[in-house]
Design a protein around this motif. Sequence first.
Motif, PDB file in Angstrom:
ATOM      1  N   ASN A   1      -1.325  -3.062  29.199  1.00 18.43           N
ATOM      2  CA  ASN A   1      -0.022  -2.724  28.614  1.00 18.43           C
ATOM      3  C   ASN A   1       0.992  -3.842  28.822  1.00 18.43           C
ATOM      4  OD1 ASN A   1      -0.810  -0.268  27.559  1.00 18.43           O
ATOM      5  ND2 ASN A   1      -0.358   0.830  29.453  1.00 18.43           N
ATOM      6  N   GLY A   2       0.972  -4.465  29.989  1.00 20.16           N
ATOM      7  CA  GLY A   2       1.878  -5.581  30.242  1.00 20.16           C
ATOM      8  C   GLY A   2       1.591  -6.754  29.323  1.00 20.16           C
ATOM      9  N   LEU A   3       0.316  -7.001  29.087  1.00 16.05           N
ATOM     10  CA  LEU A   3      -0.069  -8.091  28.200  1.00 16.05           C
ATOM     11  C   LEU A   3       0.339  -7.790  26.756  1.00 16.05           C
ATOM     12  CD1 LEU A   3      -1.431 -10.822  28.215  1.00 16.05           C
ATOM     13  CD2 LEU A   3      -3.622  -9.679  27.922  1.00 16.05           C
ATOM     14  N   ARG A   4       0.213  -6.527  26.353  1.00 11.05           N
ATOM     15  CA  ARG A   4       0.657  -6.141  25.005  1.00 11.05           C
ATOM     16  C   ARG A   4       2.158  -6.312  24.855  1.00 11.05           C
ATOM     17  NH1 ARG A   4      -3.259  -1.162  24.572  1.00 11.05           N
ATOM     18  NH2 ARG A   4      -4.931  -2.175  23.422  1.00 11.05           N
ATOM     19  N   ARG A   5       2.907  -5.909  25.867  1.00 12.12           N
ATOM     20  CA  ARG A   5       4.368  -6.077  25.822  1.00 12.12           C
ATOM     21  C   ARG A   5       4.729  -7.556  25.741  1.00 12.12           C
ATOM     22  NH1 ARG A   5       5.408  -3.461  30.776  1.00 12.12           N
ATOM     23  NH2 ARG A   5       3.845  -1.875  30.547  1.00 12.12           N
ATOM     24  N   PHE A   6       4.049  -8.377  26.534  1.00 10.55           N
ATOM     25  CA  PHE A   6       4.283  -9.819  26.537  1.00 10.55           C
ATOM     26  C   PHE A   6       4.025 -10.398  25.142  1.00 10.55           C
ATOM     27  CE2 PHE A   6       2.626 -14.175  27.306  1.00 10.55           C
ATOM     28  CZ  PHE A   6       3.763 -14.733  27.868  1.00 10.55           C
ATOM     29  N   GLY A   7       2.892 -10.023  24.534  1.00  8.71           N
ATOM     30  CA  GLY A   7       2.584 -10.471  23.178  1.00  8.71           C
ATOM     31  C   GLY A   7       3.592  -9.982  22.162  1.00  8.71           C
ATOM     32  N   GLY A   8       4.030  -8.736  22.317  1.00 10.22           N
ATOM     33  CA  GLY A   8       5.033  -8.180  21.412  1.00 10.22           C
ATOM     34  C   GLY A   8       6.345  -8.925  21.488  1.00 10.22           C
ATOM     35  N   VAL A   9       6.754  -9.268  22.695  1.00 11.54           N
ATOM     36  CA  VAL A   9       7.997 -10.034  22.866  1.00 11.54           C
ATOM     37  C   VAL A   9       7.873 -11.391  22.194  1.00 11.54           C
ATOM     38  CG1 VAL A   9       9.438 -11.218  24.589  1.00 11.54           C
ATOM     39  CG2 VAL A   9       8.748  -8.847  24.956  1.00 11.54           C
ATOM     40  N   LEU A  10       6.711 -12.037  22.328  1.00  6.67           N
ATOM     41  CA  LEU A  10       6.518 -13.332  21.684  1.00  6.67           C
ATOM     42  C   LEU A  10       6.573 -13.213  20.164  1.00  6.67           C
ATOM     43  CD1 LEU A  10       3.656 -14.867  23.867  1.00  6.67           C
ATOM     44  CD2 LEU A  10       6.075 -15.432  23.913  1.00  6.67           C
ATOM     45  N   VAL A  11       5.931 -12.192  19.624  1.00 11.61           N
ATOM     46  CA  VAL A  11       5.922 -12.004  18.166  1.00 11.61           C
ATOM     47  C   VAL A  11       7.333 -11.722  17.654  1.00 11.61           C
ATOM     48  CG1 VAL A  11       5.141 -10.476  16.312  1.00 11.61           C
ATOM     49  CG2 VAL A  11       3.517 -11.285  18.027  1.00 11.61           C
ATOM     50  N   VAL A  12       8.064 -10.819  18.302  1.00 12.35           N
ATOM     51  CA  VAL A  12       9.417 -10.482  17.862  1.00 12.35           C
ATOM     52  C   VAL A  12      10.344 -11.694  18.003  1.00 12.35           C
ATOM     53  CG1 VAL A  12      11.435  -9.050  18.379  1.00 12.35           C
ATOM     54  CG2 VAL A  12       9.157  -8.020  18.282  1.00 12.35           C
ATOM     55  N   SER A  13      10.202 -12.437  19.091  1.00 10.36           N
ATOM     56  CA  SER A  13      11.029 -13.638  19.276  1.00 10.36           C
ATOM     57  C   SER A  13      10.764 -14.652  18.175  1.00 10.36           C
ATOM     58  CB  SER A  13      10.744 -14.276  20.642  1.00 10.36           C
ATOM     59  OG  SER A  13      11.054 -13.396  21.677  1.00 10.36           O
ATOM     60  N   GLY A  14       9.493 -14.885  17.882  1.00 11.51           N
ATOM     61  CA  GLY A  14       9.152 -15.823  16.811  1.00 11.51           C
ATOM     62  C   GLY A  14       9.677 -15.363  15.463  1.00 11.51           C
ATOM     63  N   ALA A  15       9.553 -14.071  15.182  1.00 14.54           N
ATOM     64  CA  ALA A  15      10.061 -13.549  13.914  1.00 14.54           C
ATOM     65  C   ALA A  15      11.575 -13.704  13.819  1.00 14.54           C
ATOM     66  CB  ALA A  15       9.660 -12.073  13.757  1.00 14.54           C
ATOM     67  N   CYS A  16      12.283 -13.448  14.904  1.00  9.10           N
ATOM     68  CA  CYS A  16      13.744 -13.621  14.914  1.00  9.10           C
ATOM     69  C   CYS A  16      14.134 -15.073  14.674  1.00  9.10           C
ATOM     70  CB  CYS A  16      14.328 -13.118  16.234  1.00  9.10           C
ATOM     71  SG  CYS A  16      14.296 -11.336  16.415  1.00  9.10           S
ATOM     72  N   ILE A  17      13.427 -15.981  15.332  1.00  7.22           N
ATOM     73  CA  ILE A  17      13.722 -17.409  15.143  1.00  7.22           C
ATOM     74  C   ILE A  17      13.498 -17.803  13.694  1.00  7.22           C
ATOM     75  CG2 ILE A  17      12.908 -19.733  15.712  1.00  7.22           C
ATOM     76  CD1 ILE A  17      12.473 -18.649  18.596  1.00  7.22           C
ATOM     77  N   LEU A  18      12.379 -17.371  13.104  1.00  4.34           N
ATOM     78  CA  LEU A  18      12.104 -17.691  11.706  1.00  4.34           C
ATOM     79  C   LEU A  18      13.162 -17.097  10.776  1.00  4.34           C
ATOM     80  CD1 LEU A  18       8.236 -17.326  11.482  1.00  4.34           C
ATOM     81  CD2 LEU A  18       9.579 -19.424  11.390  1.00  4.34           C
ATOM     82  N   PHE A  19      13.572 -15.868  11.056  1.00  6.05           N
ATOM     83  CA  PHE A  19      14.572 -15.205  10.226  1.00  6.05           C
ATOM     84  C   PHE A  19      15.915 -15.918  10.313  1.00  6.05           C
ATOM     85  CE2 PHE A  19      17.947 -12.000   9.728  1.00  6.05           C
ATOM     86  CZ  PHE A  19      17.685 -11.611   8.426  1.00  6.05           C
ATOM     87  N   ILE A  20      16.322 -16.293  11.527  1.00 11.63           N
ATOM     88  CA  ILE A  20      17.630 -16.921  11.726  1.00 11.63           C
ATOM     89  C   ILE A  20      17.680 -18.318  11.104  1.00 11.63           C
ATOM     90  CG2 ILE A  20      19.158 -17.896  13.489  1.00 11.63           C
ATOM     91  CD1 ILE A  20      18.323 -15.478  15.274  1.00 11.63           C
ATOM     92  N   PHE A  21      16.605 -19.085  11.256  1.00 12.54           N
ATOM     93  CA  PHE A  21      16.642 -20.488  10.832  1.00 12.54           C
ATOM     94  C   PHE A  21      16.024 -20.765   9.467  1.00 12.54           C
ATOM     95  CE2 PHE A  21      17.179 -20.753  15.417  1.00 12.54           C
ATOM     96  CZ  PHE A  21      18.317 -21.558  15.477  1.00 12.54           C
ATOM     97  N   SER A  22      15.666 -19.696   8.745  1.00 14.68           N
ATOM     98  CA  SER A  22      15.118 -19.946   7.405  1.00 14.68           C
ATOM     99  C   SER A  22      16.088 -19.528   6.320  1.00 14.68           C
ATOM    100  CB  SER A  22      13.809 -19.215   7.215  1.00 14.68           C
ATOM    101  OG  SER A  22      13.985 -17.817   7.284  1.00 14.68           O
TER     102      SER A  22
END
Length: 62
Positions: free
Chosen positions: A41-62
């Motif tokens: 579960n911790g690893l899933r949360r960690f992966g989820g945070v990475l995915v959401v962070s990447g999506a936010c960065i792409l959304f903000i800078f595109s």
Amino acid sequence: MAQNYWILATGLVLIIEGIGPMLFPNKWRGMIQQIAEMDTNGLRRFGGVLVVSGACILFIFS
């Protein structure tokens, strides 16, 4: 044209991923060991945070 963006994005990911082990191999190894020891579960949360962070960065800078 769009295929070039995928190639450029892949190259950028490889550069960014390679900086850690190149500059700080011992710290990088320790971090990877800590990640490997996380529960599922911790690893899933960690992966989820990475995915959401990447999506936010792409959304903000595109």
